[in-house]
Write a protein that holds these residues in place. Structure first.
Motif, PDB file in Angstrom:
ATOM      1  N   GLN A  98       0.827  -1.202   0.000  1.00 41.75           N
ATOM      2  CA  GLN A  98       0.000   0.000   0.000  1.00 41.75           C
ATOM      3  C   GLN A  98       0.862   1.253   0.000  1.00 41.75           C
ATOM      4  O   GLN A  98       2.047   1.209   0.336  1.00 41.75           O
ATOM      5  CB  GLN A  98      -0.930   0.025   1.211  1.00 41.75           C
ATOM      6  N   SER A  99       0.239   2.374  -0.376  1.00 42.49           N
ATOM      7  CA  SER A  99       0.946   3.656  -0.376  1.00 42.49           C
ATOM      8  C   SER A  99       0.034   4.729   0.199  1.00 42.49           C
ATOM      9  O   SER A  99      -1.179   4.569   0.251  1.00 42.49           O
ATOM     10  CB  SER A  99       1.383   4.030  -1.790  1.00 42.49           C
ATOM     11  N   ARG A 100       0.664   5.808   0.627  1.00 42.59           N
ATOM     12  CA  ARG A 100      -0.069   6.960   1.156  1.00 42.59           C
ATOM     13  C   ARG A 100       0.586   8.234   0.643  1.00 42.59           C
ATOM     14  O   ARG A 100       1.813   8.343   0.618  1.00 42.59           O
ATOM     15  CB  ARG A 100      -0.002   7.018   2.685  1.00 42.59           C
ATOM     16  N   ASP A 101      -0.251   9.194   0.263  1.00 41.30           N
ATOM     17  CA  ASP A 101       0.271  10.525  -0.032  1.00 41.30           C
ATOM     18  C   ASP A 101       0.626  11.158   1.300  1.00 41.30           C
ATOM     19  O   ASP A 101      -0.079  10.963   2.299  1.00 41.30           O
ATOM     20  CB  ASP A 101      -0.783  11.372  -0.753  1.00 41.30           C
ATOM     21  N   ILE A 102       1.716  11.922   1.308  1.00 40.73           N
ATOM     22  CA  ILE A 102       2.221  12.444   2.565  1.00 40.73           C
ATOM     23  C   ILE A 102       2.903  13.785   2.351  1.00 40.73           C
ATOM     24  O   ILE A 102       3.452  14.038   1.279  1.00 40.73           O
ATOM     25  CB  ILE A 102       3.184  11.424   3.204  1.00 40.73           C
ATOM     26  N   GLU A 103       2.832  14.630   3.368  1.00 45.84           N
ATOM     27  CA  GLU A 103       3.575  15.883   3.331  1.00 45.84           C
ATOM     28  C   GLU A 103       4.958  15.608   3.908  1.00 45.84           C
ATOM     29  O   GLU A 103       5.091  14.965   4.948  1.00 45.84           O
ATOM     30  CB  GLU A 103       2.876  16.965   4.146  1.00 45.84           C
ATOM     31  N   ARG A 117       4.999  17.613  -1.319  1.00 48.34           N
ATOM     32  CA  ARG A 117       4.049  16.495  -1.336  1.00 48.34           C
ATOM     33  C   ARG A 117       4.758  15.293  -1.932  1.00 48.34           C
ATOM     34  O   ARG A 117       5.491  15.405  -2.913  1.00 48.34           O
ATOM     35  CB  ARG A 117       2.813  16.826  -2.179  1.00 48.34           C
ATOM     36  N   GLY A 118       4.562  14.138  -1.325  1.00 50.38           N
ATOM     37  CA  GLY A 118       5.197  12.921  -1.810  1.00 50.38           C
ATOM     38  C   GLY A 118       4.300  11.727  -1.580  1.00 50.38           C
ATOM     39  O   GLY A 118       3.152  11.861  -1.139  1.00 50.38           O
ATOM     40  N   ARG A 119       4.841  10.578  -1.883  1.00 55.47           N
ATOM     41  CA  ARG A 119       4.110   9.328  -1.693  1.00 55.47           C
ATOM     42  C   ARG A 119       5.037   8.345  -0.993  1.00 55.47           C
ATOM     43  O   ARG A 119       6.168   8.136  -1.421  1.00 55.47           O
ATOM     44  CB  ARG A 119       3.655   8.748  -3.020  1.00 55.47           C
ATOM     45  N   CYS A 120       4.558   7.763   0.097  1.00 55.70           N
ATOM     46  CA  CYS A 120       5.308   6.779   0.853  1.00 55.70           C
ATOM     47  C   CYS A 120       4.715   5.404   0.541  1.00 55.70           C
ATOM     48  O   CYS A 120       3.499   5.209   0.654  1.00 55.70           O
ATOM     49  CB  CYS A 120       5.201   7.093   2.344  1.00 55.70           C
ATOM     50  N   VAL A 121       5.558   4.463   0.128  1.00 54.39           N
ATOM     51  CA  VAL A 121       5.111   3.125  -0.272  1.00 54.39           C
ATOM     52  C   VAL A 121       5.771   2.089   0.632  1.00 54.39           C
ATOM     53  O   VAL A 121       6.995   2.101   0.804  1.00 54.39           O
ATOM     54  CB  VAL A 121       5.496   2.824  -1.741  1.00 54.39           C
ATOM     55  N   TRP A 122       4.951   1.208   1.209  1.00 54.14           N
ATOM     56  CA  TRP A 122       5.501   0.076   1.949  1.00 54.14           C
ATOM     57  C   TRP A 122       5.646  -1.039   0.931  1.00 54.14           C
ATOM     58  O   TRP A 122       4.679  -1.677   0.543  1.00 54.14           O
ATOM     59  CB  TRP A 122       4.590  -0.324   3.084  1.00 54.14           C
ATOM     60  N   VAL A 123       6.855  -1.258   0.462  1.00 52.53           N
ATOM     61  CA  VAL A 123       7.122  -2.257  -0.576  1.00 52.53           C
ATOM     62  C   VAL A 123       6.839  -3.648  -0.033  1.00 52.53           C
ATOM     63  O   VAL A 123       6.256  -4.485  -0.707  1.00 52.53           O
ATOM     64  CB  VAL A 123       8.581  -2.135  -1.083  1.00 52.53           C
ATOM     65  N   GLY A 124       7.240  -3.906   1.189  1.00 51.41           N
ATOM     66  CA  GLY A 124       7.035  -5.204   1.831  1.00 51.41           C
ATOM     67  C   GLY A 124       8.152  -5.480   2.814  1.00 51.41           C
ATOM     68  O   GLY A 124       9.261  -4.955   2.668  1.00 51.41           O
ATOM     69  N   GLY A 125       7.869  -6.283   3.832  1.00 55.17           N
ATOM     70  CA  GLY A 125       8.882  -6.577   4.846  1.00 55.17           C
ATOM     71  C   GLY A 125       9.373  -5.292   5.493  1.00 55.17           C
ATOM     72  O   GLY A 125       8.593  -4.485   5.974  1.00 55.17           O
ATOM     73  N   ARG A 126      10.689  -5.078   5.452  1.00 56.68           N
ATOM     74  CA  ARG A 126      11.289  -3.878   6.042  1.00 56.68           C
ATOM     75  C   ARG A 126      11.470  -2.759   5.020  1.00 56.68           C
ATOM     76  O   ARG A 126      11.939  -1.678   5.368  1.00 56.68           O
ATOM     77  CB  ARG A 126      12.658  -4.239   6.620  1.00 56.68           C
ATOM     78  N   ASP A 127      11.117  -3.008   3.766  1.00 55.61           N
ATOM     79  CA  ASP A 127      11.447  -2.078   2.682  1.00 55.61           C
ATOM     80  C   ASP A 127      10.341  -1.070   2.388  1.00 55.61           C
ATOM     81  O   ASP A 127       9.183  -1.433   2.175  1.00 55.61           O
ATOM     82  CB  ASP A 127      11.774  -2.848   1.399  1.00 55.61           C
ATOM     83  N   TRP A 128      10.761   0.202   2.361  1.00 59.54           N
ATOM     84  CA  TRP A 128       9.885   1.328   2.085  1.00 59.54           C
ATOM     85  C   TRP A 128      10.508   2.164   0.991  1.00 59.54           C
ATOM     86  O   TRP A 128      11.708   2.117   0.762  1.00 59.54           O
ATOM     87  CB  TRP A 128       9.731   2.202   3.333  1.00 59.54           C
ATOM     88  N   ARG A 129       9.686   2.953   0.309  1.00 51.94           N
ATOM     89  CA  ARG A 129      10.200   3.870  -0.703  1.00 51.94           C
ATOM     90  C   ARG A 129       9.429   5.175  -0.593  1.00 51.94           C
ATOM     91  O   ARG A 129       8.220   5.184  -0.401  1.00 51.94           O
ATOM     92  CB  ARG A 129      10.044   3.276  -2.097  1.00 51.94           C
ATOM     93  N   LEU A 130      10.171   6.270  -0.694  1.00 48.49           N
ATOM     94  CA  LEU A 130       9.588   7.606  -0.678  1.00 48.49           C
ATOM     95  C   LEU A 130       9.764   8.207  -2.062  1.00 48.49           C
ATOM     96  O   LEU A 130      10.895   8.309  -2.555  1.00 48.49           O
ATOM     97  CB  LEU A 130      10.283   8.483   0.368  1.00 48.49           C
TER      98      LEU A 130
END
Length: 158
Positions: A98-103, A117-130
């Motif tokens: 899932q992802s969320r728009d975020i300030e 403004r950006g988007r934060c994505v939980w790729v899976g496990g411990r991995d995230w991407r901004l």
């Protein structure tokens, strides 16, 4: 911390319980070829993982900033702070994929502060991407919210 594959400083962040929330004290030395800037500060999170108070200084001079409670705080020299946002998103029910728009509140060692403004994505496990306009950064977050690693930012070409 690396810049162009070279060591570009070091950082640390200590976290302790504070009432229903937590308090973070951070410090980082940033610069090539040797660290020439010191970033330091303190931040408090409420029981829901929202920013309650944030103080940042560069080379001992306070940086005036207003951090919205739900923002992702991106302080150059203190990469561990992005973990607080990842933990808040996990607690709010966000799931892998899932992802969320975020300030994003970005603080740089030249004392500049920008809201993006950006988007934060939980790729899976411990991995995230901004994802920010023309930029993408990966980070690895442990379940307790501590940042285990940060992938250097990549500029995206349109």
């Amino acid at each position: 911390m690396l810049e162009d594959g070279l060591p570009a400083g070091h950082s640390r962040c200590d976290t302790r319980a504070s009432g229903a929330g937590s308090a973070l004290a951070f410090e980082g030395a940033v610069g090539l070829a040797r660290p020439n800037r010191i970033v330091a500060g303190e931040a408090s999170l409420d029981g829901d993982g929202r920013w309650a108070r944030v103080q940042v200084a560069v080379d001992g001079q306070a940086v005036p900033l207003n951090v919205p409670p739900d923002a992702l705080l991106d302080v150059e020299g203190a990469p561990a702070l992005v973990g607080a946002t990842a933990q808040r998103l996990m607690l709010s029910g966000m799931r892998p994929g899932q992802s969320r728009d975020i300030e994003v509140v970005r603080v740089r060692t030249d004392r500049s502060v920008r809201k993006i403004r950006g988007r934060c994505v939980w790729v899976g496990g411990r991995d995230w991407r901004l994802f920010l306009p023309l930029e993408s950064t990966g980070f690895s977050v442990r379940p307790d919210g501590a940042v285990a690693g940060v992938e250097a930012a990549a500029l995206l070409v349109e």
